[in-house]
Design an enzyme around this catalytic site. Sequence first.
Site, PDB file in Angstrom:
ATOM      1  N   VAL B 135       0.873  -1.172   0.000  1.00 56.60           N
ATOM      2  CA  VAL B 135       0.000   0.000   0.000  1.00 56.60           C
ATOM      3  C   VAL B 135       0.914   1.227   0.000  1.00 56.60           C
ATOM      4  O   VAL B 135       1.928   1.251   0.690  1.00 56.60           O
ATOM      5  CB  VAL B 135      -0.902   0.028   1.253  1.00 56.60           C
ATOM      6  N   CYS B 136       0.570   2.225  -0.816  1.00 57.26           N
ATOM      7  CA  CYS B 136       1.266   3.530  -0.779  1.00 57.26           C
ATOM      8  C   CYS B 136       2.755   3.340  -1.094  1.00 57.26           C
ATOM      9  O   CYS B 136       3.098   2.608  -2.014  1.00 57.26           O
ATOM     10  CB  CYS B 136       1.013   4.155   0.594  1.00 57.26           C
ATOM     11  N   THR B 137       3.642   3.975  -0.344  1.00 56.65           N
ATOM     12  CA  THR B 137       5.079   3.848  -0.625  1.00 56.65           C
ATOM     13  C   THR B 137       5.623   2.469  -0.256  1.00 56.65           C
ATOM     14  O   THR B 137       6.821   2.225  -0.451  1.00 56.65           O
ATOM     15  CB  THR B 137       5.892   4.929   0.114  1.00 56.65           C
ATOM     16  N   ALA B 185      -2.365   2.162  -4.521  1.00 61.74           N
ATOM     17  CA  ALA B 185      -2.018   3.582  -4.472  1.00 61.74           C
ATOM     18  C   ALA B 185      -1.991   4.038  -3.003  1.00 61.74           C
ATOM     19  O   ALA B 185      -1.916   3.215  -2.090  1.00 61.74           O
ATOM     20  CB  ALA B 185      -2.998   4.380  -5.313  1.00 61.74           C
TER      21      ALA B 185
END
Lengths: 247, 247
Positions: B135-137, B185
Site C-alpha cells: 500500500v502507498c510507498t 495507491a
Amino acid sequence: MRSQPTTRRTVLAGMAAVAAFGIPAGTAVAEGSGPRIGILLYDGFSLLDPTGPAELLSRLPGATVTMIAERRGPVRTDTRQTSVMAERSIAEVDRLDVLLVPGAGERGTVAAMENPALIDWIRRVDRRTTWTTSVCTGSLILGAAGLLRDRATTYWASASYLESTFGVKYVPERYVQVGKVITAAGVSAGIDMALFLAARLAGDEIARGIQLAVEYDPHPPFDSGNAATASPELKKLALRLLAESQK
Amino acid sequence: MRSQPTTRRTVLAGMAAVAAFGIPAGTAVAEGSGPRIGILLYDGFSLLDPTGPAELLSRLPGATVTMIAERRGPVRTDTRQTSVMAERSIAEVDRLDVLLVPGAGERGTVAAMENPALIDWIRRVDRRTTWTTSVCTGSLILGAAGLLRDRATTYWASASYLESTFGVKYVPERYVQVGKVITAAGVSAGIDMALFLAARLAGDEIARGIQLAVEYDPHPPFDSGNAATASPELKKLALRLLAESQK
C-alpha cells in the site's frame, strides 16, 4: 542485490520543496496547537473504526490524536489477533476537543455499554468537547451515555436496536450531525465522517488537502456496501463472516 | 442515568439467528484454516495503510492476520502519536500466503528500504507467498527488494521516484496486479485493494459480503482525492499537511 540508494532524491516529490520553503504563516502551527482529539479504545473494538479517522484527523494542522482506554497498554480488536496501544488511560484525560467512540462486535459493544467507568467518562468528557463522535456501533455507546437526540446513524444491522433502545430515528447516511454529536455508519464510514469533521474544524480547503494526502478517491471493485440495496442472503453472509471472525 | 440494559435483544439484528442456524458446510471454517496474512510494520508507517486491509482481510473465512515487525512490541506511526502492536518478529515468521507491506512518510520509507534485515526477510517470504502486496510507498520497499516488474502503483507523489529508481511504469490506478504482486495507491487505496484480493482468495461473493460487513459504500463530502485532477496548490497543501504531521 542490496537495497537501492535513496539519498540522491526524495521519495516524495515536492516534500523537499515544502520543507525548504516552509509553511505559510496562516497554517504554521506546532503540534499540540490544534485540536485535541481523543479516541476511546476498549476490548473488542473493530480495527478500522478508530484508525481510519485517526489517519485523516492526524493531518489537521497542530492536531494531537490520542488513543485512550480504561488502562494504558495494548487493546485487542474483535478478532483478538491485533492490538492498538492506548497511550493514555481515561483517568489521565478529562479535556478533549473531539471525542471519538469506535464500534465493536456484539460482545465488545455490549461490554462497553455496560461498563460504568467508560460510560461515566464519556459523559464527563462530552461536557466540554466541541464534537462528540462515533463510528459504527459506537453510537450505541453514546446512546448508553445518554448523548443521542432525535436522529443518529449506526451499523446497518444495529438500526432497529438503536431506534428501540434509545428512541432516536435511524438515518441511513454515512454520517449524521445533530448539534455537536456526529455519528457515522459502519466501520469504513468513519473515514467519510472524518473528512466532514476536518472541514468543520479547519475549513474545506484543509479537508480537501487531507483527502488528497490520503489519496481518498475510492473505487471499490464491487458495489455491495449499502445495506439498503443488499439482498437478504448477502446480509446473512456479511453477519456470518463477522461472527466467524470474532469467535 | 445508568447504562441501558442490553440483555433482552442483540445489538446486531440477525447475529443471534446466524449463531443459532450455524454456518453452512461450504463456509464452515476454523480460525487458521484460511489464508495466513502477514502485515509488516516498521517505524513510521502510516496508520491506515495496514489497518484498512487488515480490517477487511480478517473477515475472510478462517483467515489469520498477523502484524509483524523486526521486533515484537509497539511500532510507532509516522506521527509518532499512535502505535500498533507487532505480535510476531520477522525471525518468527517464514511462511505466509499473503504479505502486505504498508507505506510511510519520507523518513520511514527510506529507513525501511535501507534496512537489510527487512529487505532480506521480504525477499525470503515472497518466495512462497501466493500474493505479495503493498500500500502507498510500500511499493518502493518491494522495489528495493527487487520484486517489481513492468508496472506498479504507489503514492501519487512518489510516482516519478518509482519510475526512475526501479524502471517500472507508474499506473495511476487504485491497485495494479502484475503476476502475484499487487501494489495499491496511497493510504486509503489499500481498502479497495483488499476487496480485490479478498475476491481472488475466496471468490466474489465472499468479497461482496466483506464489503457489506464493513459497510463500504464510500461517499466522501469532497471529491479531492485524485492527484490527476488536483491543482498544484492542493498538492502542495497535501504534502505540507503530511510533512507537518510527521515532524
